[in-house]
Structure formats: structure tokens, C-alpha cells
Write a protein that holds these residues in place. Structure first.
Motif, short mmCIF file in Angstrom:
data_model
loop_
_atom_site.label_atom_id
_atom_site.label_comp_id
_atom_site.label_asym_id
_atom_site.label_seq_id
_atom_site.Cartn_x
_atom_site.Cartn_y
_atom_site.Cartn_z
N ALA A 67 0.85 -1.21 0.00
CA ALA A 67 0.00 0.00 0.00
C ALA A 67 0.88 1.25 0.00
N ALA A 68 1.99 1.18 0.73
CA ALA A 68 2.91 2.33 0.77
C ALA A 68 3.49 2.59 -0.61
N GLU A 69 3.94 1.51 -1.25
CA GLU A 69 4.54 1.65 -2.60
C GLU A 69 3.50 2.21 -3.57
N ARG A 70 2.26 1.71 -3.43
CA ARG A 70 1.20 2.17 -4.35
C ARG A 70 0.94 3.67 -4.13
N TRP A 71 0.90 4.09 -2.87
CA TRP A 71 0.67 5.51 -2.58
C TRP A 71 1.80 6.36 -3.15
N LEU A 72 3.03 5.87 -3.02
CA LEU A 72 4.17 6.63 -3.55
C LEU A 72 4.06 6.78 -5.07
N ASP A 73 3.76 5.67 -5.74
CA ASP A 73 3.70 5.68 -7.22
C ASP A 73 2.50 6.44 -7.77
N GLU A 74 1.35 6.22 -7.11
CA GLU A 74 0.10 6.71 -7.73
C GLU A 74 -0.35 8.06 -7.18
N THR A 75 0.11 8.39 -5.99
CA THR A 75 -0.36 9.65 -5.40
C THR A 75 0.80 10.63 -5.19
N PHE A 76 1.81 10.20 -4.43
CA PHE A 76 2.88 11.13 -4.02
C PHE A 76 3.67 11.67 -5.22
N ILE A 77 4.22 10.78 -6.03
CA ILE A 77 5.10 11.25 -7.12
C ILE A 77 4.32 12.14 -8.09
N PRO A 78 3.16 11.70 -8.60
CA PRO A 78 2.44 12.60 -9.51
C PRO A 78 1.98 13.90 -8.86
N ARG A 79 1.64 13.85 -7.57
CA ARG A 79 1.17 15.07 -6.89
C ARG A 79 2.29 16.10 -6.79
N VAL A 80 3.49 15.63 -6.38
CA VAL A 80 4.62 16.56 -6.23
C VAL A 80 5.04 17.07 -7.61
N ALA A 81 5.17 16.13 -8.57
CA ALA A 81 5.65 16.53 -9.90
C ALA A 81 4.63 17.41 -10.62
N GLY A 82 3.36 17.25 -10.27
CA GLY A 82 2.31 18.03 -10.94
C GLY A 82 1.82 19.20 -10.11
N ARG A 83 2.50 19.49 -9.00
CA ARG A 83 1.99 20.52 -8.09
C ARG A 83 2.00 21.92 -8.72
N GLY A 84 3.01 22.19 -9.56
CA GLY A 84 3.06 23.49 -10.21
C GLY A 84 1.80 23.70 -11.04
N ALA A 85 1.40 22.68 -11.79
CA ALA A 85 0.20 22.77 -12.62
C ALA A 85 -1.05 22.86 -11.74
N GLU A 86 -1.05 22.13 -10.62
CA GLU A 86 -2.21 22.18 -9.71
C GLU A 86 -2.38 23.59 -9.16
N ILE A 87 -1.27 24.22 -8.78
CA ILE A 87 -1.35 25.60 -8.25
C ILE A 87 -1.89 26.54 -9.32
N ILE A 88 -1.41 26.37 -10.55
CA ILE A 88 -1.88 27.24 -11.64
C ILE A 88 -3.39 27.07 -11.81
N GLU A 89 -3.85 25.82 -11.74
CA GLU A 89 -5.27 25.57 -11.94
C GLU A 89 -6.10 26.17 -10.79
N VAL A 90 -5.62 26.02 -9.57
CA VAL A 90 -6.43 26.48 -8.43
C VAL A 90 -6.34 27.99 -8.25
N ARG A 91 -5.11 28.55 -8.35
CA ARG A 91 -4.93 29.99 -8.12
C ARG A 91 -5.23 30.83 -9.34
N GLY A 92 -5.07 30.20 -10.52
CA GLY A 92 -5.21 30.97 -11.75
C GLY A 92 -3.90 31.56 -12.22
N SER A 93 -2.83 31.40 -11.44
CA SER A 93 -1.49 31.78 -11.90
C SER A 93 -0.47 30.97 -11.10
N SER A 94 0.77 30.97 -11.57
CA SER A 94 1.73 30.03 -10.99
C SER A 94 2.14 30.46 -9.58
N SER A 95 2.75 29.51 -8.88
CA SER A 95 3.12 29.71 -7.48
C SER A 95 4.02 30.93 -7.34
N VAL A 96 3.82 31.66 -6.28
CA VAL A 96 4.61 32.89 -6.08
C VAL A 96 5.30 32.87 -4.70
#
Ligand code: NAD
Ligand code: LMR
Length: 342
Positions: free
Chosen positions: A225-254
Motif C-alpha cells: 500500500a505504501a509503494e502504491r501511494w508513492l507511485d500513484e499519489t505522491f510522485i504525480p502530486r509533487v511533480a504536478g503541483r506546479g500545474a495544480e497551483i496554476i489551476e487552483v490559483r489561476g497563476s503560478s506559485s509565487v
């Protein structure tokens, strides 16, 4: 001992991250109390009024450590005598712009800035690139500054590092300070590899440290379960966080980006404390990354600049993730080489 002022040049100083950086630097948040700073703000003509306005506000802040502020749209003026350069201003990707167009536009910014640093910066200049694509912009600037040792050029991946700490702290329900030795490998992009294989977390009741993967297994119901969380949640969330911030804030992280840039420089000049952090440095072949690429690594400092932590084991899956991000860096380097840069 009284220090002479450190000259800090900030490009794109009239922009969002610039505004979030200037006042903390003036207040001693980057170089520490007791170290006066002279700020030099570089903008393009369209950004000059915003930078001039920020300079007026810096004056109104009456910061005891602030030894002067200058605003210019001429790189040679702005980098003259510069000890630390934060290269923030960059050309954002516009509608219909391909990655190659973006690299070309930024080569037109970071090439001339590297050349100006080469010509007029102080002998001890250190350069941190924040503007995207940060790793390859750093490579371009380094290539344009042949008289400055290449290892003085770095790119920011501290924000990714901090994002990884934030995600782990939330799931493990511990303060971020309990976690150490996370690594961001590769490019500041969606291909980056946030790696917890060597990370540990302290147990608040005993103070002893256990591996983050073991702690995740305990919390999430087993190793699988830990490995699955790392692969499916943690890595994509961290690597995609810049895009997530842009989507939520409407502009990139400041603010988080400015905080990361300040922490990057502070730990480089004042030293890392416990364990390592992450920064993109010019490779000398460490961990099989082709020489000359600016790739993120685990790093420490004793106050005289970052050094790569060597000798860590990478298993086959981790190796493949590092290789994938490094392949993207190679492609970016080849694209700017095709333009006659780097
Ligand atoms: P912004 O648009 O608010 O500000 C950028 C400023 O740079 C503008 O004022 C613009 O006039 C100026 N500029 C453009 N070209 C310039 C040049 N040649 N010389 C000097 N100044 C120039 O953008 P922002 O939110 O401050 O973000 C800046 C950069 O940082 C972007 O490239 C963004 O993608 C990047 N970024 C990187 C990270 C990271 O972790 N590495 C995180 C967040 C944002
Ligand atoms: C970030 O990581 O927040 C930024 O680099 C995202 C971006 O594309 O500006």
C-alpha cells in the motif's frame, strides 16, 4: 565582524516572485541578520514602473540592512559587482507556443544575461535560476559565461523538495521538521523524481528515526500500500503541483517559490543543518547524469556552496525514473544546441 554589503541582483524584479522576494531579502531573511544587502533590480522596459514602485516601497520599509536599491533595464548595469544573482524573469509559454519556441525565447534572455554576468559580476558570483525552464536556462547562462566556473550556476528545485516534505508530513501526521533526506532528482518539470528511499522520520515519542517507507507502510496498511501511494499519489502530486497551483490559483506559485529561492540561497551560504536538501547543479557525471547538464541532486553545504551527496544506492525503478527526467534534460540541451547556444 561587520560585513561589507552583499550585492544581490534580481531579474524580473517587477513581477510576482520578485515582489515576494525583495522585502524578505531586505529584512535579512536570505543572508542572515548582520549582513547588509545592496539590491539591484533588472527589468525589461515594460516592467520598469513596477520595479521602480517596489524600490520606493523598499525605501519606505526603512530596512536597517538595506544598503541601497537600483533599478535598471540594462543587464550590464544590473549585474555590475553582483555577488548573488537570482534569475527570475523569463518568457512564459504563450498560446500555441511549442517547447522549442519557449527554449528559443529564453535562450534570448539567459544567453545575454550570462554574458553580462561574465563581463561585470563580482569574482565570487553565484547564480540561481528560478525562471522556467529553470534547469536549461541555467545551462544556457553558464554556457554564456565562460570565465565564471560552471558550478556557480544552479537552478531551483527547493520548491519541489518542500512540496514533497509537505505531502509526506500530511500523510504521516508529523511536522515537516521530523522528516529528512528526501531527494528531488532531474528536471524541475513533470518528469522530476521525488525520491523517499533514503528519507527518515523521527518518532515523536522516542526520538528515534525510521525509514519513511516503513512509516508509510505502518500508516497505510503494509509495504504494498505504501509503494502504491508513492507511485500513484505522491510522485504525480509533487511533480504536478506546479500545474495544480496554476489551476487552483489561476497563476503560478509565487510566495512558495520565493520562499524556496530564499531557502536555497540561505542554506548555501549559511550551511545546511540536518541531512540534505535538493538543488539543481551542473553535473560532473555524478549518478550517471551527463556532464554539463543542470540536474537536481541531494546536496549539502557547510556555508561555501552546495556539494552533491554521493554514494546513494538507486534501485532499478528509481534509476529508470532518474533516467527519464535526465533524458528530458538531454532533449532540452540538444534543442538549445541546435539554436547555437550551450
Ligand atoms: P511574472 O510574469 O509575474 O514576472 C516575471 C517578470 O520578469 C516580469 O515583470 C517581466 O517583465 C520580467 N522579465 C521578463 N523578461 C525579462 C528579462 N529579459 N529581464 C528582466 N526581466 C524580465 O512571473 P513570476 O510569477 O514572477 O514567475 C517568474 C518565473 O518563475 C516564471 O518563469 C515561472 O514559470 C518561474 N517559476 C519557477 C519556479 C521554480 O520552482 N523554479 C516556481 C514558480 C515559478
Ligand atoms: C511551479 O513549479 O510552481 C512552476 O514552475 C510552475 C510553472 O509552470 O510556472
Amino acid at each position: 565582524m561587520a560585513y561589507a554589503p552583499t550585492t544581490v541582483t534580481i531579474t524580473g524584479a517587477g513581477g510576482q516572485i520578485g515582489y515576494a522576494l525583495l522585502f524578505r531579502i531586505a529584512a535579512g531573511g536570505m543572508l542572515g541578520q548582520g549582513r547588509p544587502v545592496r539590491l539591484k533590480l533588472l527589468e525589461i522596459p515594460q516592467g520598469m514602473r513596477a520595479a521602480e514602485g517596489a524600490a520606493l516601497e523598499l525605501q519606505d520599509g526603512a530596512f536597517p540592512l538595506l544598503a541601497g536599491v537600483e533599478v535598471s533595464d540594462d543587464p550590464r548595469t544590473a549585474f555590475d559587482g553582483c555577488n548573488i544573482a537570482l534569475l527570475v524573469g523569463a518568457r512564459p509559454r504563450g498560446p500555441g507556443m511549442e517547447r522549442a519556441d519557449l527554449l528559443a525565447a529564453n535562450a534570448g534572455i539567459f544567453g545575454p544575461q550570462g554574458a553580462a554576468i561574465n563581463a561585470v559580476a563580482a569574482d565570487d558570483v553565484r547564480v540561481v535560476v528560478v525562471g522556467n525552464p529553470a534547469n536549461t536556462n541555467a545551462l544556457i547562462a553558464a554556457a554564456s559565461a565562460p570565465d565564471v566556473p560552471a558550478d556557480r550556476f544552479e537552478a531551483l528545485t527547493r520548491l519541489d523538495h518542500n512540496r514533497a516534505l509537505g505531502q509526506l508530513a500530511a500523510v504521516l501526521e508529523v511536522p515537516v521538521s521530523a522528516i529528512r533526506d528526501v531527494t528531488i532528482w532531474g528536471n524541475h518539470s513533470a518528469t522530476q523524481f521525488p525520491d523517499v528511499a533514503h528519507a527518515t522520520v523521527s518518532d515523536p515519542s522516542t526520538g528515534s528515526r525510521i525509514g519513511v517507507v516503513d512509516a508509510l507502510a505502518e500508516r497505510l496498511g503494509g509495504r504494498e500500500a505504501a509503494e502504491r501511494w508513492l507511485d500513484e499519489t505522491f510522485i504525480p502530486r509533487v511533480a504536478g503541483r506546479g500545474a495544480e497551483i496554476i489551476e487552483v490559483r489561476g497563476s503560478s506559485s509565487v510566495a512558495s517559490a520565493a520562499h524556496a529561492a530564499i531557502s536555497h540561497v540561505r542554506d548555501s551560504v549559511l550551511g545546511t543543518t540536518e541531512g540534505w536538501t535538493s538543488a539543481a547543479l551542473v553535473s560532473r557525471g555524478e549518478y550517471g547524469v551527463p556532464e554539463g547538464l543542470v540536474s537536481s541532486y541531494p546536496v549539502t553545504s557547510t556555508g561555501d556552496g552546495y556539494r552533491i551527496v554521493e554514494g546513494l544506492e538507486l534501485d532499478a525503478r528509481s534509476r529508470a525514473r532518474v533516467d527519464a527526467s535526465v533524458a528530458e534534460l538531454v532533449a532540452e540541451r540538444d534543442a538549445v544546441r541546435a539554436l547555437g547556444v550551450a
